[in-house]
Design a protein around this motif. Sequence first.
Motif, PDB file in Angstrom:
ATOM      1  N   ARG A   1       0.844  -1.186   0.000  1.00 59.82           N
ATOM      2  CA  ARG A   1       0.000   0.000   0.000  1.00 59.82           C
ATOM      3  C   ARG A   1       0.884   1.244   0.000  1.00 59.82           C
ATOM      4  O   ARG A   1       1.970   1.252   0.580  1.00 59.82           O
ATOM      5  N   ALA A   2       0.400   2.299  -0.625  1.00 59.99           N
ATOM      6  CA  ALA A   2       1.089   3.583  -0.530  1.00 59.99           C
ATOM      7  C   ALA A   2       0.840   4.156   0.861  1.00 59.99           C
ATOM      8  O   ALA A   2      -0.294   4.148   1.345  1.00 59.99           O
ATOM      9  N   PRO A   3       1.861   4.615   1.559  1.00 56.00           N
ATOM     10  CA  PRO A   3       1.654   5.168   2.901  1.00 56.00           C
ATOM     11  C   PRO A   3       0.806   6.431   2.848  1.00 56.00           C
ATOM     12  O   PRO A   3       0.790   7.144   1.840  1.00 56.00           O
ATOM     13  N   ASP A   4       0.096   6.688   3.940  1.00 57.64           N
ATOM     14  CA  ASP A   4      -0.724   7.897   4.022  1.00 57.64           C
ATOM     15  C   ASP A   4      -0.352   8.751   5.226  1.00 57.64           C
ATOM     16  O   ASP A   4      -1.071   9.684   5.581  1.00 57.64           O
TER      17      ASP A   4
ATOM     18  N   PRO B   1       0.642  24.992  10.973  1.00 62.57           N
ATOM     19  CA  PRO B   1      -0.740  25.007  10.469  1.00 62.57           C
ATOM     20  C   PRO B   1      -0.860  25.500   9.034  1.00 62.57           C
ATOM     21  O   PRO B   1      -1.670  24.978   8.258  1.00 62.57           O
ATOM     22  N   ALA B   2      -0.067  26.492   8.662  1.00 61.47           N
ATOM     23  CA  ALA B   2      -0.126  27.011   7.294  1.00 61.47           C
ATOM     24  C   ALA B   2       0.384  25.994   6.282  1.00 61.47           C
ATOM     25  O   ALA B   2       0.116  26.122   5.078  1.00 61.47           O
ATOM     26  N   LEU B   3       1.084  24.966   6.759  1.00 66.74           N
ATOM     27  CA  LEU B   3       1.616  23.920   5.878  1.00 66.74           C
ATOM     28  C   LEU B   3       0.777  22.649   5.930  1.00 66.74           C
ATOM     29  O   LEU B   3       1.198  21.600   5.454  1.00 66.74           O
ATOM     30  N   GLY B   4      -0.411  22.748   6.529  1.00 68.77           N
ATOM     31  CA  GLY B   4      -1.326  21.611   6.548  1.00 68.77           C
ATOM     32  C   GLY B   4      -1.143  20.650   7.702  1.00 68.77           C
ATOM     33  O   GLY B   4      -1.729  19.561   7.696  1.00 68.77           O
ATOM     34  N   VAL B   5      -0.354  21.022   8.704  1.00 66.88           N
ATOM     35  CA  VAL B   5      -0.142  20.154   9.868  1.00 66.88           C
ATOM     36  C   VAL B   5      -1.005  20.659  11.017  1.00 66.88           C
ATOM     37  O   VAL B   5      -0.855  21.806  11.457  1.00 66.88           O
TER      38      VAL B   5
ATOM     39  N   ARG C   1       0.019  14.322   7.246  1.00 68.06           N
ATOM     40  CA  ARG C   1      -0.985  13.529   6.534  1.00 68.06           C
ATOM     41  C   ARG C   1      -1.084  13.918   5.058  1.00 68.06           C
ATOM     42  O   ARG C   1      -1.523  13.113   4.239  1.00 68.06           O
ATOM     43  N   ASP C   2      -0.717  15.140   4.739  1.00 67.30           N
ATOM     44  CA  ASP C   2      -0.673  15.575   3.342  1.00 67.30           C
ATOM     45  C   ASP C   2       0.749  15.333   2.844  1.00 67.30           C
ATOM     46  O   ASP C   2       1.629  16.186   2.967  1.00 67.30           O
ATOM     47  N   LEU C   3       0.971  14.145   2.271  1.00 71.35           N
ATOM     48  CA  LEU C   3       2.333  13.762   1.910  1.00 71.35           C
ATOM     49  C   LEU C   3       2.901  14.604   0.772  1.00 71.35           C
ATOM     50  O   LEU C   3       4.121  14.665   0.602  1.00 71.35           O
ATOM     51  N   ALA C   4       2.035  15.259   0.023  1.00 72.25           N
ATOM     52  CA  ALA C   4       2.523  16.100  -1.065  1.00 72.25           C
ATOM     53  C   ALA C   4       3.259  17.331  -0.539  1.00 72.25           C
ATOM     54  O   ALA C   4       3.995  17.985  -1.289  1.00 72.25           O
ATOM     55  N   ARG C   5       3.089  17.639   0.751  1.00 67.93           N
ATOM     56  CA  ARG C   5       3.697  18.847   1.312  1.00 67.93           C
ATOM     57  C   ARG C   5       4.855  18.538   2.261  1.00 67.93           C
ATOM     58  O   ARG C   5       5.312  19.416   2.995  1.00 67.93           O
TER      59      ARG C   5
ATOM     60  N   VAL D   1      12.602  20.312  -0.330  1.00 67.67           N
ATOM     61  CA  VAL D   1      13.327  19.063  -0.106  1.00 67.67           C
ATOM     62  C   VAL D   1      12.696  17.956  -0.944  1.00 67.67           C
ATOM     63  O   VAL D   1      11.487  17.720  -0.859  1.00 67.67           O
ATOM     64  N   PRO D   2      13.466  17.245  -1.772  1.00 69.15           N
ATOM     65  CA  PRO D   2      12.893  16.153  -2.568  1.00 69.15           C
ATOM     66  C   PRO D   2      12.609  14.937  -1.689  1.00 69.15           C
ATOM     67  O   PRO D   2      13.473  14.487  -0.946  1.00 69.15           O
ATOM     68  N   VAL D   3      11.391  14.408  -1.773  1.00 68.35           N
ATOM     69  CA  VAL D   3      10.990  13.262  -0.964  1.00 68.35           C
ATOM     70  C   VAL D   3      10.263  12.257  -1.847  1.00 68.35           C
ATOM     71  O   VAL D   3       9.344  12.622  -2.586  1.00 68.35           O
ATOM     72  N   SER D   4      10.672  11.002  -1.779  1.00 65.01           N
ATOM     73  CA  SER D   4       9.996   9.917  -2.495  1.00 65.01           C
ATOM     74  C   SER D   4       9.249   9.057  -1.482  1.00 65.01           C
ATOM     75  O   SER D   4       9.844   8.558  -0.525  1.00 65.01           O
ATOM     76  N   VAL D   5       7.948   8.870  -1.691  1.00 61.17           N
ATOM     77  CA  VAL D   5       7.105   8.176  -0.715  1.00 61.17           C
ATOM     78  C   VAL D   5       7.211   6.661  -0.843  1.00 61.17           C
ATOM     79  O   VAL D   5       7.356   5.942   0.147  1.00 61.17           O
ATOM     80  N   GLY D   6       7.130   6.134  -2.065  1.00 61.89           N
ATOM     81  CA  GLY D   6       7.224   4.692  -2.265  1.00 61.89           C
ATOM     82  C   GLY D   6       6.011   3.944  -1.727  1.00 61.89           C
ATOM     83  O   GLY D   6       4.917   4.498  -1.599  1.00 61.89           O
ATOM     84  N   GLU D   7       6.203   2.665  -1.388  1.00 60.57           N
ATOM     85  CA  GLU D   7       5.130   1.821  -0.861  1.00 60.57           C
ATOM     86  C   GLU D   7       5.597   1.088   0.385  1.00 60.57           C
ATOM     87  O   GLU D   7       6.788   0.826   0.552  1.00 60.57           O
ATOM     88  N   ASN D   8       4.639   0.754   1.243  1.00 63.57           N
ATOM     89  CA  ASN D   8       4.895  -0.072   2.420  1.00 63.57           C
ATOM     90  C   ASN D   8       4.366  -1.476   2.165  1.00 63.57           C
ATOM     91  O   ASN D   8       3.296  -1.637   1.567  1.00 63.57           O
TER      92      ASN D   8
END
Length: 243
Positions: free
Chosen positions: A43-46, A80-84, A129-133, A222-229
């Motif tokens: 699964r893709a992590p969330d 908070p302004a970054l979605g956390v 929770r918003d992994l795109a950010r 910062v470049p981040v690759s999420v991948g799968e778990n």
Amino acid sequence: MRPRLLALLVCAAASVAPPALAQQAPAPMPARISVTGEGQASRAPDLAITRLTVLRSAETAAEALKSANEAMNAVTNAMPALGVEARDLQTSGFQIAPQYRYDNRPDGTQAPPTLTGYEVRNTLTVRMRDLARIGEVLDKAVQLGVNEGGSIDFQIENVAAASDEARREAVRKARDSAAALAEAAGVKLGRIVTIEDGGSSALPPPPMPMAELRMAAPMDKVPVSVGENAVTAQVRIVFEITP
């Protein structure tokens, strides 16, 4: 007297009856075969978890604490302004420690330690929770004064569905193994006697070290690759077998 004597003789005869007549021997236990199976679901992590540390040193504890507080407050207020959300921010470590210098005397013996200042370390655990950010969060944290930290851990928040899928695959593989063994041995599979759940575990991708984040900080993000778990499960099944 005769009826009573006859009853006693009947009881005595029953008490010395052969064991085979008094109790039948238990039936032999059917032959069995035991197999294990392992399944996996991806699964893709969330959820991403990171620990951001502000480390400050000064001549006095008050100065070091003030500097660390200013930086950490800036980091916390920017989240908070970054979605956390506030519920996803938690102080997970705080320490004030004196710093000493150790010198040797001219004769080679060690002199008493000299107090040189104080160090304050404040660590904030951030759940994203918003992994795109993620890249924005890390970049902003470094800009605001985070200079030490752990790594990014990617997780699946609700792992139940993936665990069930992995268990189904584990059972299927266990059945296939049992069928292959039975065929090789020239026997037939019977009913399932027991099924044991060996549990499940989620295997995240390798964490991203904080050292890489510090090196990447001057970039726009910062470049981040999420991948799968991968979620794995194990089962043990015991079958009866017949000739």
